[in-house]
Design a protein around this motif. Structure first.
Motif, PDB file in Angstrom:
ATOM      1  N   UNK A 201       0.830  -1.199   0.000  1.00  0.00           N
ATOM      2  CA  UNK A 201       0.000   0.000   0.000  1.00  0.00           C
ATOM      3  C   UNK A 201       0.872   1.259   0.000  1.00  0.00           C
ATOM      4  N   UNK A 202       1.954   1.231   0.808  1.00  0.00           N
ATOM      5  CA  UNK A 202       2.822   2.411   0.905  1.00  0.00           C
ATOM      6  C   UNK A 202       3.525   2.655  -0.427  1.00  0.00           C
ATOM      7  N   UNK A 203       3.967   1.553  -1.102  1.00  0.00           N
ATOM      8  CA  UNK A 203       4.633   1.718  -2.392  1.00  0.00           C
ATOM      9  C   UNK A 203       3.706   2.398  -3.384  1.00  0.00           C
ATOM     10  N   UNK A 204       2.453   1.988  -3.419  1.00  0.00           N
ATOM     11  CA  UNK A 204       1.501   2.625  -4.335  1.00  0.00           C
ATOM     12  C   UNK A 204       1.253   4.087  -3.959  1.00  0.00           C
ATOM     13  N   UNK A 205       1.211   4.364  -2.636  1.00  0.00           N
ATOM     14  CA  UNK A 205       1.001   5.744  -2.194  1.00  0.00           C
ATOM     15  C   UNK A 205       2.201   6.623  -2.535  1.00  0.00           C
ATOM     16  N   UNK A 206       3.421   6.079  -2.358  1.00  0.00           N
ATOM     17  CA  UNK A 206       4.626   6.846  -2.673  1.00  0.00           C
ATOM     18  C   UNK A 206       4.693   7.137  -4.160  1.00  0.00           C
ATOM     19  N   UNK A 207       4.374   6.149  -4.989  1.00  0.00           N
ATOM     20  CA  UNK A 207       4.387   6.381  -6.443  1.00  0.00           C
ATOM     21  C   UNK A 207       3.412   7.479  -6.829  1.00  0.00           C
ATOM     22  N   UNK A 217      11.892  10.759  -6.612  1.00  0.00           N
ATOM     23  CA  UNK A 217      11.720   9.438  -7.223  1.00  0.00           C
ATOM     24  C   UNK A 217      12.500   8.357  -6.474  1.00  0.00           C
ATOM     25  N   UNK A 218      13.575   8.760  -5.776  1.00  0.00           N
ATOM     26  CA  UNK A 218      14.378   7.784  -5.045  1.00  0.00           C
ATOM     27  C   UNK A 218      13.580   7.117  -3.930  1.00  0.00           C
ATOM     28  N   UNK A 219      12.554   7.820  -3.425  1.00  0.00           N
ATOM     29  CA  UNK A 219      11.715   7.236  -2.373  1.00  0.00           C
ATOM     30  C   UNK A 219      10.959   6.009  -2.866  1.00  0.00           C
ATOM     31  N   UNK A 220      10.725   5.921  -4.178  1.00  0.00           N
ATOM     32  CA  UNK A 220      10.069   4.733  -4.735  1.00  0.00           C
ATOM     33  C   UNK A 220      10.954   3.499  -4.553  1.00  0.00           C
ATOM     34  N   UNK A 224      10.109   0.180  -2.440  1.00  0.00           N
ATOM     35  CA  UNK A 224      10.180  -1.115  -3.115  1.00  0.00           C
ATOM     36  C   UNK A 224      11.077  -2.076  -2.343  1.00  0.00           C
ATOM     37  N   UNK A 225      12.208  -1.585  -1.824  1.00  0.00           N
ATOM     38  CA  UNK A 225      13.096  -2.451  -1.044  1.00  0.00           C
ATOM     39  C   UNK A 225      12.415  -2.945   0.230  1.00  0.00           C
ATOM     40  N   UNK A 226      11.629  -2.077   0.848  1.00  0.00           N
ATOM     41  CA  UNK A 226      10.885  -2.497   2.039  1.00  0.00           C
ATOM     42  C   UNK A 226       9.888  -3.590   1.685  1.00  0.00           C
ATOM     43  N   UNK A 227       9.243  -3.457   0.522  1.00  0.00           N
ATOM     44  CA  UNK A 227       8.291  -4.482   0.074  1.00  0.00           C
ATOM     45  C   UNK A 227       9.003  -5.800  -0.186  1.00  0.00           C
ATOM     46  N   UNK A 228      10.144  -5.741  -0.852  1.00  0.00           N
ATOM     47  CA  UNK A 228      10.879  -6.968  -1.155  1.00  0.00           C
ATOM     48  C   UNK A 228      11.395  -7.642   0.111  1.00  0.00           C
ATOM     49  N   UNK A 229      11.853  -6.845   1.073  1.00  0.00           N
ATOM     50  CA  UNK A 229      12.319  -7.412   2.335  1.00  0.00           C
ATOM     51  C   UNK A 229      11.206  -8.157   3.050  1.00  0.00           C
ATOM     52  N   UNK A 230      10.020  -7.593   3.027  1.00  0.00           N
ATOM     53  CA  UNK A 230       8.887  -8.242   3.709  1.00  0.00           C
ATOM     54  C   UNK A 230       8.373  -9.444   2.922  1.00  0.00           C
ATOM     55  N   UNK A 433      10.656  14.004   8.520  1.00  0.00           N
ATOM     56  CA  UNK A 433      11.277  12.696   8.524  1.00  0.00           C
ATOM     57  C   UNK A 433      11.311  12.139   7.112  1.00  0.00           C
ATOM     58  N   UNK A 434      11.760  10.893   6.998  1.00  0.00           N
ATOM     59  CA  UNK A 434      11.889  10.269   5.684  1.00  0.00           C
ATOM     60  C   UNK A 434      11.268   8.877   5.698  1.00  0.00           C
ATOM     61  N   UNK A 435      11.061   8.349   4.504  1.00  0.00           N
ATOM     62  CA  UNK A 435      10.490   7.016   4.367  1.00  0.00           C
ATOM     63  C   UNK A 435      11.436   5.962   4.928  1.00  0.00           C
ATOM     64  N   UNK A 436      12.733   6.207   4.838  1.00  0.00           N
ATOM     65  CA  UNK A 436      13.723   5.283   5.383  1.00  0.00           C
ATOM     66  C   UNK A 436      13.549   5.115   6.888  1.00  0.00           C
ATOM     67  N   UNK A 437      13.347   6.237   7.586  1.00  0.00           N
ATOM     68  CA  UNK A 437      13.195   6.162   9.031  1.00  0.00           C
ATOM     69  C   UNK A 437      11.889   5.465   9.425  1.00  0.00           C
ATOM     70  N   UNK A 438      10.835   5.709   8.643  1.00  0.00           N
ATOM     71  CA  UNK A 438       9.558   5.025   8.929  1.00  0.00           C
ATOM     72  C   UNK A 438       9.744   3.507   8.772  1.00  0.00           C
ATOM     73  N   UNK A 439      10.404   3.093   7.699  1.00  0.00           N
ATOM     74  CA  UNK A 439      10.633   1.649   7.487  1.00  0.00           C
ATOM     75  C   UNK A 439      11.499   1.061   8.592  1.00  0.00           C
ATOM     76  N   UNK A 440      12.497   1.801   9.044  1.00  0.00           N
ATOM     77  CA  UNK A 440      13.352   1.323  10.122  1.00  0.00           C
ATOM     78  C   UNK A 440      12.559   1.158  11.413  1.00  0.00           C
ATOM     79  N   UNK A 441      11.678   2.143  11.698  1.00  0.00           N
ATOM     80  CA  UNK A 441      10.855   2.041  12.907  1.00  0.00           C
ATOM     81  C   UNK A 441       9.893   0.850  12.818  1.00  0.00           C
ATOM     82  N   UNK A 442       9.329   0.640  11.642  1.00  0.00           N
ATOM     83  CA  UNK A 442       8.397  -0.482  11.473  1.00  0.00           C
ATOM     84  C   UNK A 442       9.128  -1.820  11.571  1.00  0.00           C
TER      85      UNK A 442
END
Length: 476
Positions: A201-207, A217-220, A224-230, A433-442
């Motif tokens: 859902x987040x990947x679609x929202x970021x796009x 665009x780098x946030x995409x 995507x890396x967060x999606x692949x990791x999960x 903040x950034x998407x990287x920090x949100x993914x790290x917290x999650x």
């Protein structure tokens, strides 16, 4: 225009992780509770069926031992002719009735004839009937082989029951641990599945936000890396869930030893692994029961009683063999009216005495000392077994208490990780903040939540092991 995305994203995050903490089964899922699981195991598992045979085997062994007291009826017929001459006809019938306290009743009928008959075997033409008793006055007076065998067979019933409980206890321990592992992998898989859906859902929202120019665009790539990791985490969780389901299915059997398979829509009950404190008073109660009721302790105690019977029998063998036998005699087979009159008893009887004793008694004395040594060894093993049971119980209780404290701490860590994640989400919405920090917290939240599930599983397994160490896992 961007603000609705923030609210939608935040609402989805809170909803998804709320479900992760209180997982609910789908309407189509079939729940297999621990109680149902135990009932299936006890009803049809081959080991449970094998254990149920042990008491019956012990009963049959007692039946065999009691067979030594069965009355025995025997009959012998011998006839000899040679060179046209009849040498003898011997016909002997005997009924022996062993008594449980040592003596043996004996009744019989003999009818012998012939030209060359031994005078000792001569009987009246109508035959000779007799009835009497044989009494041991030395060996066999207080205990003999028959009574020793029966007493040991009676004790064997208790040993068989203890062995049955031991087998069932071990089976339930393995099966219950497999159930808790299944629950852990089920919860973990659901957690990662929800995290995967959230990352998608987040990947679609970021796009969408990148297209609007609100994000780089780098946030995409980051999303995507967060999606692949999960995706990797979910695949690994699914693999472990399948293996856990197989371990549970190993213990499921239908009637006639037909193995059962878990259906794809069957899930474990999401309750039962909660913290339920074992009080010190309950621990003392378990310790007191285990000292006497633990299967291993019971087996050694009963074995000690068997050895005591064996020792008494060995000591009795030191006595000389001294047997007295008396038989009243009469003509014919039918009872005569004056059979028990004093005149008849004094003139028509057969009396016998026998005596024997080994001069050195080396075999008997060796057997007695050997049995005493076995008793001593069994007593030492019993003391050691009781100590091991107590120490194992105390150790598992300490582990249980420690896991309870760890669970409380881990629950606070999960709550703190969720607070940090939500705070990071708020900062992200405010542009701080950034998407990287949100993914790290999650990721930290997911890690803490999985660890919490793992601790719940360890706690449930430790509690099961505690009751196993006490001698019997309770089954509702």
């Amino acid at each position: 225009m961007l603000r609705p995305y923030f609210f939608i994203l935040t609402g989805c995050l809170l909803f998804a992780f709320g479900i992760a903490q209180t997982v609910q089964a789908q309407d189509s899922a079939q729940v297999l509770t621990l109680q149902q699981y135990h009932r299936l195991i006890l009803a049809n598992h081959p080991i449970a069926s094998q254990a149920a045979l042990l008491p019956e085997q012990a009963r049959q062994e007692l039946r065999i031992a009691r067979g030594t007291l069965d009355p025995v009826l025997s009959s012998k017929l011998y006839r000899k002719e040679f060179g046209g001459k009849e040498y003898y006809n011997l016909w002997s019938n005997t009924l022996r009735v062993p008594l449980w306290f040592g003596p043996e009743l004996k009744a019989g009928f003999e009818q012998n004839s012939g030209q060359y008959l031994n005078p000792e075997n001569k009987t009246p033409s109508e035959g000779l009937g007799y009835a009497g008793i044989s009494i041991p006055l030395g060996q066999g007076l207080f205990i003999d082989e028959r009574r020793a065998t029966i007493q040991q067979a009676k004790l064997m019933q208790g040993i068989a029951e203890a062995e049955r409980v031991k087998l069932i206890n071990k089976l339930l321990l393995q099966a219950t641990k497999a159930y808790w592992e299944w629950l852990l992998q089920h919860r973990t898989s659901q957690l990662y599945q929800e995290a995967l859906e959230l990352a998608d859902f987040r990947l679609r929202a970021v796009r969408a936000r990148v297209q609007e120019g609100d994000l780089a665009a780098i946030d995409t790539v980051e999303a995507l890396m967060a999606l692949q990791d999960r995706q990797l985490l979910q695949q690994q969780a699914q693999l472990e869930l399948q293996n856990a389901r197989l371990q549970v299915a190993v213990h499921l059997w239908a009637e006639s030893q037909v193995p059962l398979e878990l259906q794809e829509n069957t899930i474990p009950a999401l309750t039962g692994a909660e913290v339920a404190t074992v009080s010190p008073e309950e621990l003392q109660s378990l310790l007191a029961a285990a000292r006497t009721d633990h299967p291993e302790v019971q087996k050694l105690s009963l074995k000690g009683e068997q050895l005591d019977v064996e020792r008494r029998y060995a000591a009795n063998k030191l006595l000389p063999k001294l047997n007295a036998e008396y038989n009243v005699l009469q003509r014919g087979f039918n009872l005569q009216p004056g059979l028990m009159e004093q005149q008849h008893l004094q003139g028509n009887y057969k009396l016998g005495m026998s005596f024997s004793i080994p001069l050195f008694l080396r075999q008997e004395r060796g057997k007695l000392q050997f049995t005493k040594l076995k008793q001593q060894a069994n007593g030492l093993e019993l003391v050691q077994q009781q100590r091991e049971v107590e120490n194992t119980l105390q150790s598992l209780y300490n582990e249980l208490q420690g896991l309870g404290e760890q669970l409380q701490l881990q629950e606070r860590m999960v709550a703190n990780a969720l607070t940090l994640r939500n705070g990071e989400q708020t900062r992200f919405e405010n542009g701080e903040s950034s998407l990287f920090l949100i993914n790290a917290r999650e990721a930290k939240f997911l890690e803490a939540q999985v660890k919490l599930y793992t601790l719940h599983t360890k706690y449930a397994k430790a509690k099961t092991s505690l009751y196993w160490a006490a001698g019997a896992i309770p089954v509702e």
